[in-house]
Scaffold this motif. Structure first.
Motif, PDB file in Angstrom:
ATOM      1  N   ARG A 269       0.834  -1.207   0.000  1.00  0.00           N
ATOM      2  CA  ARG A 269       0.000   0.000   0.000  1.00  0.00           C
ATOM      3  C   ARG A 269       0.872   1.262   0.000  1.00  0.00           C
ATOM      4  NH1 ARG A 269      -3.218  -2.937   3.721  1.00  0.00           N
ATOM      5  NH2 ARG A 269      -2.243  -1.824   5.460  1.00  0.00           N
ATOM      6  N   HIS A 270       1.946   1.238   0.794  1.00  0.00           N
ATOM      7  CA  HIS A 270       2.828   2.409   0.837  1.00  0.00           C
ATOM      8  C   HIS A 270       3.442   2.686  -0.534  1.00  0.00           C
ATOM      9  CE1 HIS A 270       2.147   2.612   4.999  1.00  0.00           C
ATOM     10  NE2 HIS A 270       3.081   1.783   5.423  1.00  0.00           N
ATOM     11  N   MET A 271       3.861   1.652  -1.229  1.00  0.00           N
ATOM     12  CA  MET A 271       4.490   1.853  -2.530  1.00  0.00           C
ATOM     13  C   MET A 271       3.470   2.275  -3.587  1.00  0.00           C
ATOM     14  SD  MET A 271       7.495   1.555  -1.709  1.00  0.00           S
ATOM     15  CE  MET A 271       8.136   1.910  -3.349  1.00  0.00           C
ATOM     16  N   LEU A 272       2.227   1.765  -3.493  1.00  0.00           N
ATOM     17  CA  LEU A 272       1.195   2.217  -4.421  1.00  0.00           C
ATOM     18  C   LEU A 272       0.893   3.698  -4.214  1.00  0.00           C
ATOM     19  CD1 LEU A 272      -1.477  -0.632  -4.641  1.00  0.00           C
ATOM     20  CD2 LEU A 272       0.121   0.118  -6.392  1.00  0.00           C
ATOM     21  N   ASP A 273       0.773   4.087  -2.954  1.00  0.00           N
ATOM     22  CA  ASP A 273       0.543   5.509  -2.669  1.00  0.00           C
ATOM     23  C   ASP A 273       1.694   6.363  -3.192  1.00  0.00           C
ATOM     24  OD1 ASP A 273      -1.793   4.796  -1.441  1.00  0.00           O
ATOM     25  OD2 ASP A 273      -0.966   4.829   0.598  1.00  0.00           O
ATOM     26  N   LEU A 274       2.924   5.889  -3.003  1.00  0.00           N
ATOM     27  CA  LEU A 274       4.078   6.635  -3.488  1.00  0.00           C
ATOM     28  C   LEU A 274       4.048   6.771  -5.004  1.00  0.00           C
ATOM     29  CD1 LEU A 274       6.845   7.978  -3.107  1.00  0.00           C
ATOM     30  CD2 LEU A 274       7.872   5.677  -3.174  1.00  0.00           C
ATOM     31  N   GLN A 275       3.721   5.685  -5.682  1.00  0.00           N
ATOM     32  CA  GLN A 275       3.715   5.737  -7.147  1.00  0.00           C
ATOM     33  C   GLN A 275       2.637   6.690  -7.664  1.00  0.00           C
ATOM     34  OE1 GLN A 275       2.650   2.142  -9.339  1.00  0.00           O
ATOM     35  NE2 GLN A 275       4.457   2.461 -10.617  1.00  0.00           N
ATOM     36  N   LYS A 276       1.478   6.712  -7.004  1.00  0.00           N
ATOM     37  CA  LYS A 276       0.431   7.644  -7.425  1.00  0.00           C
ATOM     38  C   LYS A 276       0.852   9.088  -7.162  1.00  0.00           C
ATOM     39  CE  LYS A 276      -2.913   5.722  -5.088  1.00  0.00           C
ATOM     40  NZ  LYS A 276      -4.273   5.511  -4.545  1.00  0.00           N
ATOM     41  N   GLN A 277       1.508   9.337  -6.038  1.00  0.00           N
ATOM     42  CA  GLN A 277       1.973  10.688  -5.736  1.00  0.00           C
ATOM     43  C   GLN A 277       3.022  11.153  -6.736  1.00  0.00           C
ATOM     44  OE1 GLN A 277       3.313  10.711  -1.683  1.00  0.00           O
ATOM     45  NE2 GLN A 277       1.303  10.123  -0.859  1.00  0.00           N
ATOM     46  N   LEU A 278       3.941  10.245  -7.097  1.00  0.00           N
ATOM     47  CA  LEU A 278       4.968  10.615  -8.075  1.00  0.00           C
ATOM     48  C   LEU A 278       4.361  10.849  -9.446  1.00  0.00           C
ATOM     49  CD1 LEU A 278       7.916   8.205  -7.154  1.00  0.00           C
ATOM     50  CD2 LEU A 278       7.529  10.556  -6.418  1.00  0.00           C
ATOM     51  N   GLY A 279       3.309  10.118  -9.775  1.00  0.00           N
ATOM     52  CA  GLY A 279       2.665  10.313 -11.070  1.00  0.00           C
ATOM     53  C   GLY A 279       1.968  11.643 -11.204  1.00  0.00           C
ATOM     54  N   ARG A 280       1.610  12.286 -10.056  1.00  0.00           N
ATOM     55  CA  ARG A 280       0.932  13.590 -10.105  1.00  0.00           C
ATOM     56  C   ARG A 280       1.915  14.757 -10.150  1.00  0.00           C
ATOM     57  NH1 ARG A 280      -2.091  11.655  -5.208  1.00  0.00           N
ATOM     58  NH2 ARG A 280      -3.657  10.204  -5.992  1.00  0.00           N
ATOM     59  N   PHE A 281       3.217  14.484  -9.938  1.00  0.00           N
ATOM     60  CA  PHE A 281       4.190  15.575  -9.944  1.00  0.00           C
ATOM     61  C   PHE A 281       4.367  16.091 -11.373  1.00  0.00           C
ATOM     62  CE2 PHE A 281       6.936  14.948  -5.901  1.00  0.00           C
ATOM     63  CZ  PHE A 281       5.795  15.129  -5.132  1.00  0.00           C
ATOM     64  N   PRO A 282       4.192  17.384 -11.610  1.00  0.00           N
ATOM     65  CA  PRO A 282       4.418  17.920 -12.973  1.00  0.00           C
ATOM     66  C   PRO A 282       5.902  17.950 -13.299  1.00  0.00           C
ATOM     67  CG  PRO A 282       3.952  19.717 -11.442  1.00  0.00           C
ATOM     68  CD  PRO A 282       3.751  18.431 -10.668  1.00  0.00           C
ATOM     69  N   GLY A 283       6.225  17.538 -14.520  1.00  0.00           N
ATOM     70  CA  GLY A 283       7.605  17.630 -14.969  1.00  0.00           C
ATOM     71  C   GLY A 283       8.524  16.579 -14.411  1.00  0.00           C
ATOM     72  N   THR A 284       7.983  15.551 -13.778  1.00  0.00           N
ATOM     73  CA  THR A 284       8.830  14.498 -13.242  1.00  0.00           C
ATOM     74  C   THR A 284       9.122  13.481 -14.325  1.00  0.00           C
ATOM     75  OG1 THR A 284       6.888  13.268 -12.476  1.00  0.00           O
ATOM     76  CG2 THR A 284       7.897  14.785 -10.912  1.00  0.00           C
ATOM     77  N   PHE A 285      10.036  12.580 -13.994  1.00  0.00           N
ATOM     78  CA  PHE A 285      10.451  11.560 -14.970  1.00  0.00           C
ATOM     79  C   PHE A 285       9.273  10.699 -15.389  1.00  0.00           C
ATOM     80  CE2 PHE A 285      12.117   7.327 -15.981  1.00  0.00           C
ATOM     81  CZ  PHE A 285      12.994   7.652 -16.995  1.00  0.00           C
ATOM     82  N   VAL A 286       8.412  10.368 -14.407  1.00  0.00           N
ATOM     83  CA  VAL A 286       7.268   9.500 -14.724  1.00  0.00           C
ATOM     84  C   VAL A 286       6.304  10.193 -15.649  1.00  0.00           C
ATOM     85  CG1 VAL A 286       5.322   8.247 -13.736  1.00  0.00           C
ATOM     86  CG2 VAL A 286       7.516   8.259 -12.565  1.00  0.00           C
ATOM     87  N   GLY A 287       6.074  11.524 -15.438  1.00  0.00           N
ATOM     88  CA  GLY A 287       5.069  12.232 -16.219  1.00  0.00           C
ATOM     89  C   GLY A 287       5.543  12.588 -17.614  1.00  0.00           C
TER      90      GLY A 287
END
Length: 395
Positions: A269-287
């Motif tokens: 659950r912690h890693m899923l929450d982290l991945q969703k938070q990183l996906g919302r960051f503008p201009g990040t590697f994931v986005g």
């Protein structure tokens, strides 16, 4: 002092008799009282239980604490009856380093923001690991250790006492056998032509002495047999208690599996929450690159089976406001709806998604042109997008 010397001499005599009997048995020069087959099976099962309990205990300690130096330190603290000092987990230490790196490299930069988010997740992972180690130690390691240091020591002590009683019994049997053989030889009638009259008196005297020796040996044998039977019964009861030990260890094993399941579920659950938070960051590697679900959709079946389900990104979908309006206007198809059971908790990222709770049942269906990683889920009067990886479709 005189009494102690007599007792010491008596104990030395008993020890010497047992040593002689044991040595003669090893060389096949003396008979040995054999235990019944059921008793031997109990002994073998007890030995097997002890050996495997030791192995499981040692390997579980390695699992919970891979550092051998730390295990030795904890062992010494336990032997000295002192409290083991709190130790920082690897996840917590990594979180500390990431937070310090973000502070120095710039917490306002995309890299710094990501470091802060990841450090928070690693800190939660470290706390979950600490709770798991504590719970597993109490519910699993402690009962195993108590068996080895308590019940097994009692069983071993009674087994050694039974071995001594058996040696005493077999020594008494050998002594009686020799006394009877000597008595039979002494009572043999001598030849009148080859024996002097004086030897009749000596023969009668020797026969009387051996009679007394036989009576004494028989009395010692009865006492030794009684003590052996009593000790065998005590040892048998302790060995039959191994069944209760198995039941207790089974319960502890279930507790260990439960704590381990809770730990990995928390980490997931912690890693899923982290991945969703990183996906919302503008201009990040994931986005700025491919969707986060792309690496999980590898063409290799082995890689796909080994990865955990991850919520697919919203690439190619409408904005949250547009999606919310569209979902309210869309009616479910006349056919094609299915029931689905939710596998994991899911927190909605925006108003277009439907939050999920594990084990609940919802109605799902797909719309034309919709991302195959998503479905429309309905629960009562609520409607929203749900990730397929979080569902178990029912017939």
């Amino acid at each position: 002092m005189d009494f102690n010397m007599k007792k010491l001499a008596s104990d030395a005599g008993i020890f010497f008799t047992r040593a002689v009997q044991f040595t003669e048995e090893k060389f096949g020069q003396a008979e040995k009282t054999e235990l019944d087959a059921h008793f031997e099976n109990l002994l073998a099962r007890a030995d097997s239980t002890k050996n495997w309990t030791e192995r499981i205990l040692r390997q579980t300690e390695v699992l919970l604490q891979p550092n051998p130096s730390a295990r030795v330190e904890e062992f010494l603290y336990e032997k000295l009856d002192r409290k083991v000092p709190s130790r920082v987990t690897n996840g917590e230490l990594l979180a500390q380093y990431m937070a310090e790196a973000a502070s120095e490299l710039g917490p306002g930069t995309p890299y710094g923001k990501t470091l802060i988010k990841v450090s928070e997740a690693e800190k939660r992972l470290g706390a979950a690991e600490r709770d798991f180690i504590h719970t597993a130690s109490l519910s699993f390691l402690t009962p195993l250790r108590n068996f080895l240091e308590g019940d097994w020591k009692t069983i071993s002590k009674e087994r050694r006492l039974l071995q001594n009683r058996r040696l005493d019994l077999d020594a008494c049997k050998a002594r009686l056998k020799k006394a009877k053989a000597a008595e039979a030889k002494a009572t043999t009638v001598p030849d009148f032509q080859e024996t002097r009259p004086r030897n009749y008196i000596l023969s009668a005297s020797a026969s009387a002495l051996w009679n007394d020796e036989v009576d004494k040996a028989e009395q010692e044998l009865r006492v030794a047999q009684t003590e052996f039977d009593r000790q065998a019964e005590v040892t048998r009861l302790l060995l039959e208690g191994i069944s209760s030990t198995h039941v207790n260890h089974l319960r502890c094993l279930h507790e260990f599996v439960k704590s381990q399941t809770t730990y990995y579920a928390q980490c997931y659950r912690h890693m899923l929450d982290l991945q969703k938070q990183l996906g919302r960051f503008p201009g990040t590697f994931v986005g700025t690159t491919e969707p986060a679900s792309q690496p999980l959709s590898s063409t290799s079946p082995t890689t796909t089976a080994a990865t955990m389900p991850v919520a697919p990104t919203g690439a190619g979908l409408a904005t949250p406001e547009e999606a919310a309006l569209c979902l309210e206007e869309v009616a479910p198809p006349a056919s094609g709806t299915r029931k689905a059971r939710v596998l994991y908790d899911y927190e909605a990222a925006d108003s277009s998604e439907l939050a999920l709770l594990a084990d609940e049942l919802i109605t799902v269906y797909s719309l034309p042109g919709m991302d195959p990683d998503w479905l429309i889920g309905e629960r009562g009067n609520k409607k929203g997008k749900v990730p397929v990886t979080y569902l178990e479709l029912l017939s």
